[in-house]
Design a protein around this motif. Structure first.
Motif, short mmCIF file in Angstrom:
data_model
loop_
_atom_site.label_atom_id
_atom_site.label_comp_id
_atom_site.label_asym_id
_atom_site.label_seq_id
_atom_site.Cartn_x
_atom_site.Cartn_y
_atom_site.Cartn_z
N CYS A 135 20.93 -4.29 7.35
CA CYS A 135 20.04 -5.20 7.03
C CYS A 135 20.09 -6.47 7.57
O CYS A 135 20.05 -7.54 6.83
N ARG A 136 20.62 -6.62 8.72
CA ARG A 136 20.78 -7.74 9.55
C ARG A 136 19.45 -8.73 9.63
O ARG A 136 19.40 -10.04 9.63
N GLY A 137 18.28 -7.93 9.88
CA GLY A 137 16.80 -8.75 9.83
C GLY A 137 16.62 -9.46 8.58
O GLY A 137 16.08 -10.43 8.68
N PHE A 138 17.01 -8.84 7.55
CA PHE A 138 16.58 -9.31 6.30
C PHE A 138 17.49 -10.78 6.09
O PHE A 138 17.23 -11.73 5.67
N MET A 139 18.91 -10.63 6.56
CA MET A 139 19.59 -11.91 6.35
C MET A 139 19.20 -12.92 7.31
O MET A 139 19.13 -14.24 7.00
N LYS A 140 18.69 -12.61 8.67
CA LYS A 140 18.19 -13.69 9.22
C LYS A 140 17.16 -14.29 8.77
O LYS A 140 16.81 -15.60 8.71
N SER A 141 16.10 -13.55 8.25
CA SER A 141 14.95 -14.23 7.54
C SER A 141 15.28 -14.93 6.39
O SER A 141 14.76 -15.82 6.38
N ALA A 142 16.26 -14.38 5.65
CA ALA A 142 16.48 -14.98 4.41
C ALA A 142 17.02 -16.46 4.56
O ALA A 142 16.71 -17.52 4.10
N ILE A 143 18.02 -16.44 5.67
CA ILE A 143 18.68 -17.56 6.09
C ILE A 143 17.66 -18.67 6.73
O ILE A 143 17.61 -19.84 6.35
N SER A 144 16.88 -18.18 7.43
CA SER A 144 15.81 -19.06 8.07
C SER A 144 14.93 -19.57 7.13
O SER A 144 14.57 -20.56 6.99
N SER A 145 14.42 -18.65 6.05
CA SER A 145 13.46 -19.09 5.23
C SER A 145 14.26 -20.14 4.25
O SER A 145 13.86 -21.06 3.72
N PHE A 146 15.49 -19.79 3.91
CA PHE A 146 16.28 -20.84 3.12
C PHE A 146 16.32 -22.62 3.87
O PHE A 146 15.88 -23.43 3.15
N PHE A 147 16.49 -22.60 5.16
CA PHE A 147 16.48 -23.65 5.94
C PHE A 147 15.15 -24.37 5.94
O PHE A 147 15.07 -25.69 5.93
N ILE A 148 14.33 -23.49 6.12
CA ILE A 148 12.86 -23.87 6.43
C ILE A 148 12.55 -24.59 4.94
O ILE A 148 11.80 -25.64 4.95
N GLY A 149 12.72 -23.89 3.76
CA GLY A 149 12.50 -24.44 2.61
C GLY A 149 13.17 -25.79 2.48
O GLY A 149 12.46 -26.91 1.76
N VAL A 150 14.38 -25.93 2.78
CA VAL A 150 15.19 -27.19 2.69
C VAL A 150 14.51 -28.39 3.53
O VAL A 150 14.42 -29.43 2.94
N LEU A 151 14.10 -28.02 4.89
CA LEU A 151 13.58 -29.07 5.49
C LEU A 151 12.13 -29.39 4.86
O LEU A 151 11.80 -30.60 4.93
N PHE A 152 11.48 -28.47 4.44
CA PHE A 152 10.11 -28.66 3.68
C PHE A 152 10.05 -29.55 2.44
O PHE A 152 9.46 -30.53 2.30
N ALA A 153 11.22 -29.32 1.39
CA ALA A 153 11.58 -30.08 0.55
C ALA A 153 11.93 -31.52 1.12
O ALA A 153 11.42 -32.53 0.33
N LEU A 154 12.80 -31.60 1.91
CA LEU A 154 13.25 -33.03 2.43
C LEU A 154 11.91 -33.78 2.87
O LEU A 154 11.58 -35.00 2.56
#
Length: 144
Positions: free
Chosen positions: A1-20
């Motif tokens: 499920c490597r693609g899922f982890m990449k997607s989840a991690i990138s979504s998290f960092f994009i969300g943090v950037l958006f929140a900032l």
């Protein structure tokens, strides 16, 4: 499920950037948002610059990114194709606008404002979640 982890991690960092970005732009401050909407009173046009900046960045990056064959962290692009304006869209937009104008929050800034531990964003987010549950409960299952 490597693609899922990449997607989840990138979504998290994009969300943090958006929140900032929301926090820096003042979108988590209801009074700033209400002042932007008060065009006949003490109007604060600074959020228009935030919106123009966001639209500009999105326009340029969307054009560049969609030239790729596939996204970096997914198998395909998920671009909405529905373009008709129906009753659900109009009612939803009106409710969104009323909520934003009355309390100065929309969903993403409200969730971001939870980090302030103030009561108002918690009440807003809980009310929003309750409204989503009510909608899901009363909507026909095949239309969701």
């Amino acid at each position: 499920c490597r693609g899922f982890m990449k997607s989840a991690i990138s979504s998290f960092f994009i969300g943090v950037l958006f929140a900032l970005g929301l926090g820096l732009a003042g979108m988590t401050q209801p009074q700033k948002v209400i002042s932007f909407l008060d065009i006949f009173g003490y109007w604060d046009p600074s959020l228009a610059l935030v919106m123009l900046g966001a639209i500009g960045v999105h326009f340029v990056l969307f054009k560049l990114i969609t030239k790729r064959k596939t996204p970096l962290f997914a198998e395909c692009f998920h671009i909405p194709i529905k373009s008709n304006i129906d009753k659900k869209l109009v009612i939803g937009a009106a409710l969104f606008g009323l909520g934003w104008g009355l309390v100065g929050y929309c969903p993403a800034p409200a969730v971001t404002a939870l980090a302030t531990f103030k009561l108002q964003p918690f009440i807003f987010v809980l009310s929003m979640l309750l409204g989503m549950c009510i909608y899901k409960f009363f909507s026909p299952k095949n239309k969701l």
